[in-house]
Motif scaffolding. Structure first.
Motif, short mmCIF file in Angstrom:
data_model
loop_
_atom_site.label_atom_id
_atom_site.label_comp_id
_atom_site.label_asym_id
_atom_site.label_seq_id
_atom_site.Cartn_x
_atom_site.Cartn_y
_atom_site.Cartn_z
N ASN A 151 0.86 -1.18 0.00
CA ASN A 151 0.00 0.00 0.00
C ASN A 151 0.89 1.23 0.00
O ASN A 151 2.11 1.12 0.11
CB ASN A 151 -0.97 0.00 1.19
N LYS A 152 0.27 2.38 -0.13
CA LYS A 152 1.10 3.55 -0.39
C LYS A 152 2.02 3.91 0.77
O LYS A 152 3.07 4.50 0.58
CB LYS A 152 0.26 4.75 -0.81
N ASN A 153 1.63 3.55 1.98
CA ASN A 153 2.52 3.85 3.09
C ASN A 153 3.78 2.99 3.10
O ASN A 153 4.74 3.31 3.78
CB ASN A 153 1.78 3.72 4.41
N ASP A 154 3.72 1.90 2.38
CA ASP A 154 4.93 1.09 2.29
C ASP A 154 6.08 1.89 1.66
O ASP A 154 7.25 1.57 1.85
CB ASP A 154 4.69 -0.18 1.48
N ALA A 155 5.71 2.92 0.92
CA ALA A 155 6.76 3.75 0.34
C ALA A 155 7.63 4.37 1.42
O ALA A 155 8.78 4.73 1.18
CB ALA A 155 6.14 4.84 -0.53
N LEU A 156 7.07 4.48 2.61
CA LEU A 156 7.85 5.02 3.71
C LEU A 156 9.03 4.12 4.04
O LEU A 156 9.97 4.53 4.71
CB LEU A 156 6.98 5.18 4.96
N PHE A 157 8.94 2.88 3.61
CA PHE A 157 9.98 1.93 3.98
C PHE A 157 10.93 1.60 2.85
O PHE A 157 11.74 0.70 2.97
CB PHE A 157 9.35 0.64 4.49
N GLU A 158 10.81 2.30 1.77
CA GLU A 158 11.76 2.03 0.70
C GLU A 158 13.14 2.36 1.22
O GLU A 158 13.41 3.46 1.68
CB GLU A 158 11.43 2.88 -0.52
N GLU A 159 13.99 1.39 1.16
CA GLU A 159 15.27 1.58 1.82
C GLU A 159 16.21 2.47 0.99
O GLU A 159 16.15 2.52 -0.22
CB GLU A 159 15.95 0.24 2.07
N LYS A 160 16.97 3.20 1.76
CA LYS A 160 18.07 3.92 1.14
C LYS A 160 19.31 3.13 1.52
O LYS A 160 19.47 2.75 2.67
CB LYS A 160 18.20 5.32 1.73
N TYR A 215 -7.18 14.73 21.29
CA TYR A 215 -8.06 13.65 20.82
C TYR A 215 -8.85 14.11 19.61
O TYR A 215 -9.03 13.38 18.65
CB TYR A 215 -9.03 13.23 21.92
N GLY A 216 -9.34 15.36 19.73
CA GLY A 216 -10.16 15.88 18.64
C GLY A 216 -9.42 15.93 17.33
O GLY A 216 -9.95 15.58 16.28
N ASN A 217 -8.18 16.35 17.39
CA ASN A 217 -7.42 16.43 16.14
C ASN A 217 -7.12 15.06 15.56
O ASN A 217 -7.06 14.90 14.33
CB ASN A 217 -6.17 17.26 16.35
N PHE A 218 -6.93 14.07 16.40
CA PHE A 218 -6.77 12.72 15.85
C PHE A 218 -8.06 12.27 15.16
O PHE A 218 -8.02 11.63 14.12
CB PHE A 218 -6.39 11.73 16.94
N ILE A 219 -9.19 12.60 15.77
CA ILE A 219 -10.46 12.22 15.14
C ILE A 219 -10.62 12.96 13.81
O ILE A 219 -10.95 12.37 12.78
CB ILE A 219 -11.64 12.53 16.08
N ILE A 220 -10.37 14.26 13.84
CA ILE A 220 -10.53 15.07 12.63
C ILE A 220 -9.62 14.56 11.52
O ILE A 220 -10.04 14.33 10.39
CB ILE A 220 -10.22 16.55 12.94
N GLN A 221 -8.35 14.40 11.85
CA GLN A 221 -7.39 14.01 10.81
C GLN A 221 -7.70 12.61 10.27
O GLN A 221 -7.58 12.36 9.07
CB GLN A 221 -5.96 14.05 11.36
N THR A 222 -8.10 11.72 11.16
CA THR A 222 -8.43 10.36 10.72
C THR A 222 -9.70 10.39 9.86
O THR A 222 -9.80 9.72 8.84
CB THR A 222 -8.66 9.45 11.95
N ALA A 223 -10.65 11.21 10.30
CA ALA A 223 -11.93 11.26 9.58
C ALA A 223 -11.79 11.91 8.20
O ALA A 223 -12.40 11.46 7.24
CB ALA A 223 -12.95 12.04 10.40
N LEU A 224 -10.99 12.94 8.12
CA LEU A 224 -10.95 13.72 6.88
C LEU A 224 -9.85 13.29 5.93
O LEU A 224 -9.82 13.72 4.78
CB LEU A 224 -10.83 15.21 7.20
N SER A 225 -8.96 12.46 6.42
CA SER A 225 -7.89 12.00 5.54
C SER A 225 -8.39 10.86 4.66
O SER A 225 -9.23 10.06 5.06
CB SER A 225 -6.72 11.51 6.39
N ASP A 226 -7.85 10.81 3.47
CA ASP A 226 -8.19 9.68 2.59
C ASP A 226 -7.29 8.48 2.87
O ASP A 226 -7.39 7.46 2.22
CB ASP A 226 -7.99 10.09 1.12
N PHE A 227 -6.39 8.66 3.85
CA PHE A 227 -5.33 7.67 4.09
C PHE A 227 -4.51 7.51 2.80
O PHE A 227 -4.50 6.47 2.19
CB PHE A 227 -5.82 6.30 4.49
#
Ligand SMILES: [Zn+2]
Length: 430
Positions: A5-14, A418-430
């Motif tokens: 998935n797209k977050n796996d890009a975070l692990f592309e090794e250098k 807490y609210g910002n975690f809810i907001i960011q999780t809710a409004l992000s497309d991941f």
């Protein structure tokens, strides 16, 4: 590495492996699993020292000979040691293996303090190539997202001018907050659902489902899994009130209220709320170790509710209170899950928000645990991600580090974070 998935890009090794990175010879004399010494030595055992930036996550890949390589975290640079000097270190529990074949598994590391050094070493007289990559999130790096500020709040001490009383039992929380404050404010449909008795059979467990007319996303929110972590579920409830009563001046609040269905279990450890707000349930069970086996009524009831919505729930967030002084900020999520990036970004905002307040000290520690929750199926966050593949997050407001317990500032920070975690999780497309 295959990208899943797209977050796996975070692990592309250098490949930043180089001869220069090797120290002159740091010899590990392991004493048990957790302690030992790193000492300079003329042996040919290869090692590397890598200064870890606080807030980053490091990905170490060992293409071969995994078992021969070890990693330790130390607080001083072992390259500065003189001949014969020793340095104690701990094999950190923050080193996690990702899922996958053993010889392909990257190891993940997140520093707990500023200025930690990562020491990679081997007991073999072989050069074993390895790779270190940084998951590129640096504490303090901010984004453009609109941040929600809760503003000055009332305390939850139970006085005449308090917002709530931390001593309330679950029935009083349902009645005084969810029924009297939240239900009248919510513009859509509010359902109160009986989800079963807690394990002693005495007290009701309830969920509240807030359904807007049209919604694109469903979040599953839980609080009070640990009965003594009161500021967690109170902060969650206060955020919901601010969100439902939003006047539109913060766009994010209105977007969550009008476009996200929220399934809330306000207090999971209901029995505790009637019995001194202790950590465990009536049988002395830590509920956040019981989710895989679900032997207790509380965990069964939560999973029963989740089962009904499992295909619709975009993420589960479990609200705790960090009552130990160990970590200034404590958040836990799986770095393999699609919500990983948004969780880490929100952590950064919180770090910035705390620093901007110019309190007596800056936050210096952060614990967010990367990994596949590979051994954490007893935890709600582990079980739900591993078993259902629903992204999860535990966020823990610190209830005495920043302000006195149950105080107005503590309540404000809890609602805000807490609210910002809810907001960011809710409004992000991941
Ligand atoms: Zn907890």
């Amino acid at each position: 590495m295959k990208l899943k998935n797209k977050n796996d890009a975070l692990f592309e090794e250098k490949n930043i492996y180089s001869e220069d990175m090797y120290a002159k010879g740091i010899y590990p004399a392991v004493q048990g699993d957790t302690h030992g010494y790193v000492a300079r030595d003329d042996s040919e055992r290869m090692s590397a020292v890598f200064k870890a930036k606080h807030g980053n996550v490091y990905v170490l890949r060992f293409p071969e000979k995994l078992g021969a390589l070890r990693v330790a975290a130390v607080k001083t640079d072992p390259r500065d040691l003189s001949e014969g000097e020793t340095l104690s270190y701990e094999v950190s529990n923050r080193l996690r293996f990702c899922e996958g074949a053993v010889d392909q598994s990257p190891m993940l590391y997140t520093p707990n303090c500023c200025d930690e050094y990562l020491v990679v070493y081997t007991g073999e007289k072989l050069k074993i190539p390895f790779y270190i990559g940084e998951a590129p999130v640096i504490l303090g790096h901010d984004t453009d997202d609109e941040w929600f500020y809760a503003g000055p709040q009332q305390d939850i001490m139970g006085n005449a001018d308090s917002w709530a009383d931390f001593r309330w039992n679950a029935g009083e929380v349902y009645e005084n907050i969810y029924e009297k404050k939240l239900r009248p404010l919510y513009p859509g449909k509010t359902e109160s659902v009986f989800i079963g008795k807690e394990d002693s059979g005495k007290y009701d467990m309830r969920a509240y489902i807030f359904t807007p007319e049209k919604y694109e996303k469903t979040l599953f929110l839980t609080g009070g899994v640990h009965g003594e972590e009161i500021d967690g579920y109170m902060g969650l409830a206060r955020f919901l009130e601010l969100c439902f009563g939003s006047d539109g001046s913060n766009r994010s609040l209105a977007r969550v209220r009008d476009g996200v269905r929220l399934i809330v279990v306000p207090i999971v450890n209901v029995w505790s709320s009637y019995n001194g707000h202790v950590r465990t349930n009536s049988k002395g069970v830590n509920l956040n170790r019981d989710f895989e086996k679900h032997t207790q009524a509380e965990t069964i009831n939560v999973l029963w509710l989740l089962e009904q919505y499992k295909n619709e729930v975009a993420a589960l967030i479990d609200f705790h209170t960090s009552i130990a002084l160990k970590n200034d900020l404590y958040y836990q999520f799986s770095i393999q899950a699609p919500n990983s990036a948004v969780c880490r970004r929100t952590c950064n905002h919180i770090y910035e928000a705390l620093r901007a307040r110019k309190m007596d000290f800056s936050p210096t520690r952060l614990e967010y645990v990367p990994g596949a929750y590979e051994k954490a199926d007893g935890f709600l966050q582990g079980w739900v991600w591993n078993h259902y593949k629903i992204p999860t997050l535990v966020c823990e407001h610190h209830d005495i580090r920043w302000a006195p317990r149950h105080s107005a500032i503590g309540h404000e920070l809890a609602a805000e974070f807490y609210g910002n975690f809810i907001i960011q999780t809710a409004l992000s497309d991941f």
